[in-house]
Each structure stands twice: as structure tokens, then as C-alpha cells.
Design a protein around this motif. Structure first.
Motif, PDB file in Angstrom:
ATOM      1  N   ALA A 195       0.977  -1.091   0.472  1.00 26.00           N
ATOM      2  CA  ALA A 195      -0.125   0.058  -0.021  1.00 26.00           C
ATOM      3  C   ALA A 195       0.998   0.925   0.279  1.00 26.00           C
ATOM      4  O   ALA A 195       2.223   1.151   0.335  1.00 26.00           O
ATOM      5  N   GLU A 196       0.862   2.166  -0.728  1.00 26.80           N
ATOM      6  CA  GLU A 196       1.311   3.398  -0.901  1.00 26.80           C
ATOM      7  C   GLU A 196       0.332   4.180  -0.226  1.00 26.80           C
ATOM      8  O   GLU A 196      -1.078   4.799  -1.405  1.00 26.80           O
ATOM      9  N   ILE A 197       0.619   4.961   0.697  1.00 30.13           N
ATOM     10  CA  ILE A 197      -0.667   5.730   1.289  1.00 30.13           C
ATOM     11  C   ILE A 197      -0.144   7.693   1.727  1.00 30.13           C
ATOM     12  O   ILE A 197       1.059   8.150   1.596  1.00 30.13           O
ATOM     13  N   ASN A 198      -0.861   8.549   1.153  1.00 32.03           N
ATOM     14  CA  ASN A 198      -0.321   9.609   1.585  1.00 32.03           C
ATOM     15  C   ASN A 198      -1.698  10.610   2.336  1.00 32.03           C
ATOM     16  O   ASN A 198      -2.367  10.343   2.312  1.00 32.03           O
ATOM     17  N   VAL A 199      -1.035  10.828   3.367  1.00 29.29           N
ATOM     18  CA  VAL A 199      -2.001  11.548   3.919  1.00 29.29           C
ATOM     19  C   VAL A 199      -1.396  13.615   4.446  1.00 29.29           C
ATOM     20  O   VAL A 199      -0.060  13.245   4.529  1.00 29.29           O
ATOM     21  N   ILE A 242     -10.337  -7.544   1.591  1.00 30.38           N
ATOM     22  CA  ILE A 242      -9.695  -7.761   2.801  1.00 30.38           C
ATOM     23  C   ILE A 242      -8.407  -6.859   2.850  1.00 30.38           C
ATOM     24  O   ILE A 242      -8.479  -5.980   4.089  1.00 30.38           O
ATOM     25  N   ALA A 243      -7.758  -6.890   2.314  1.00 29.89           N
ATOM     26  CA  ALA A 243      -6.595  -5.725   2.504  1.00 29.89           C
ATOM     27  C   ALA A 243      -7.009  -4.467   2.367  1.00 29.89           C
ATOM     28  O   ALA A 243      -6.393  -3.829   3.070  1.00 29.89           O
ATOM     29  N   PHE A 259      -5.166   6.144  -0.604  1.00 32.03           N
ATOM     30  CA  PHE A 259      -3.747   5.152  -0.664  1.00 32.03           C
ATOM     31  C   PHE A 259      -4.720   4.135  -1.888  1.00 32.03           C
ATOM     32  O   PHE A 259      -5.130   4.525  -2.503  1.00 32.03           O
ATOM     33  N   THR A 260      -3.578   4.161  -2.251  1.00 29.60           N
ATOM     34  CA  THR A 260      -2.997   2.787  -4.082  1.00 29.60           C
ATOM     35  C   THR A 260      -2.884   1.306  -3.146  1.00 29.60           C
ATOM     36  O   THR A 260      -2.043   1.257  -2.236  1.00 29.60           O
TER      37      THR A 260
END
Lengths: 83, 83
Positions: free
Chosen positions: A5-9, A55-56, A78-79
Motif C-alpha cells: 500500500a502507498e498512502i498519502n496523508v 480485506i487488504a 491510498f493505492t
């Protein structure tokens, strides 16, 4: 199955971002006045072990809400990618 | 022309990421043991004013190298989009 997962906050648009403001000012001082509207947030990469992508997705949502983002001041997106 | 840039600055793979390690540990304590290998960096969004995409690319490269990333400890990548 493992997913990455690539998450931007990011700070919410309505909220002042003092770090971004400071960097925007520094750009000017460094001869990069073409660069504006700097906003600074967090980028988080992680690996999640789950039976399937749904689920992920749920697990990453939970992680964002409970730990990674402060929803009062930040938004996240996120992706997911199967590994 | 204006372009928006989305930049990720991440700690180099060879370098320990204590913040990421701490968050990986917290995930376990919060019942999210499926989440591993958390790494935390910065996400920066900005707007750059340039004649064309090649010049915009150059300006963002310069900003990353001079100000946004510490190349000894971090790597960066970015995408550009015309506004």
C-alpha cells in the motif's frame, strides 16, 4: 496474499500548513519563485497480508483511521498493489 | 503554464526508519499484525509555473535536490500534471 500500500496523508485544504508555507517562502529565496502552493504531508508505504484485495483494503483503511492519519486535520488516500 | 507536482521523499532502503519501525510495532498492539514493513516519508504537493513540461521537470528536480530531500538519507520521485 501480500499487498503493498502507498498512502498519502495530507493536511486538509482548509487548514493552514505552516511547514508548506515556510518551504514556499524558501523557494523564493533560493531563486525558485516559480514554485508555489507547497503543501507537506506524509507518505507511508507498507505491506499487508490478507486473503484478498477487499480485506487488504479494509485493513489499510483501519490503519489509516486508527493510527496513520488524524482525521480532524488530515485526509488520506491510498493505492493497493498485489505483490 | 502551470503544472502540479506530487513528490514522495522516502528514507533510503539501506537506512533504518525508526518512525516506521515504531508504527509497525504499534500495528501489532492494535490488532493489525497483518501490517508490516511500514516506512514513513514525506509527500509534497506543489504548483510550478513553467513554459513547458521539460522546464517544470527541471525546476522540481532542483527544488527536490536543494531543499526537499536530503539525498544522503532520502530518495525522491515525482509526477507532473498540467493544470
Amino acid at each position: 496474499m501480500k499487498f503493498s500500500a502507498e498512502i498519502n496523508v495530507m493536511p486538509l485544504k482548509e487548514i493552514l500548513d505552516p511547514q508548506g508555507k515556510a518551504v514556499t517562502g524558501s523557494m523564493k529565496n533560493m531563486g525558485l519563485a516559480e514554485i508555489q502552493e507547497v503543501r507537506i504531508g506524509k507518505h507511508i508505504s507498507l505491506v499487508v497480508d490478507a486473503e484478498n484485495e477487499a480485506i487488504a483494503h479494509e485493513k489499510v483503511e483501519e490503519a489509516c483511521k486508527k493510527l496513520l492519519a488524524n482525521l480532524i486535520m488530515e485526509s488520506y488516500e491510498f493505492t493497493l498493489k498485489a505483490l
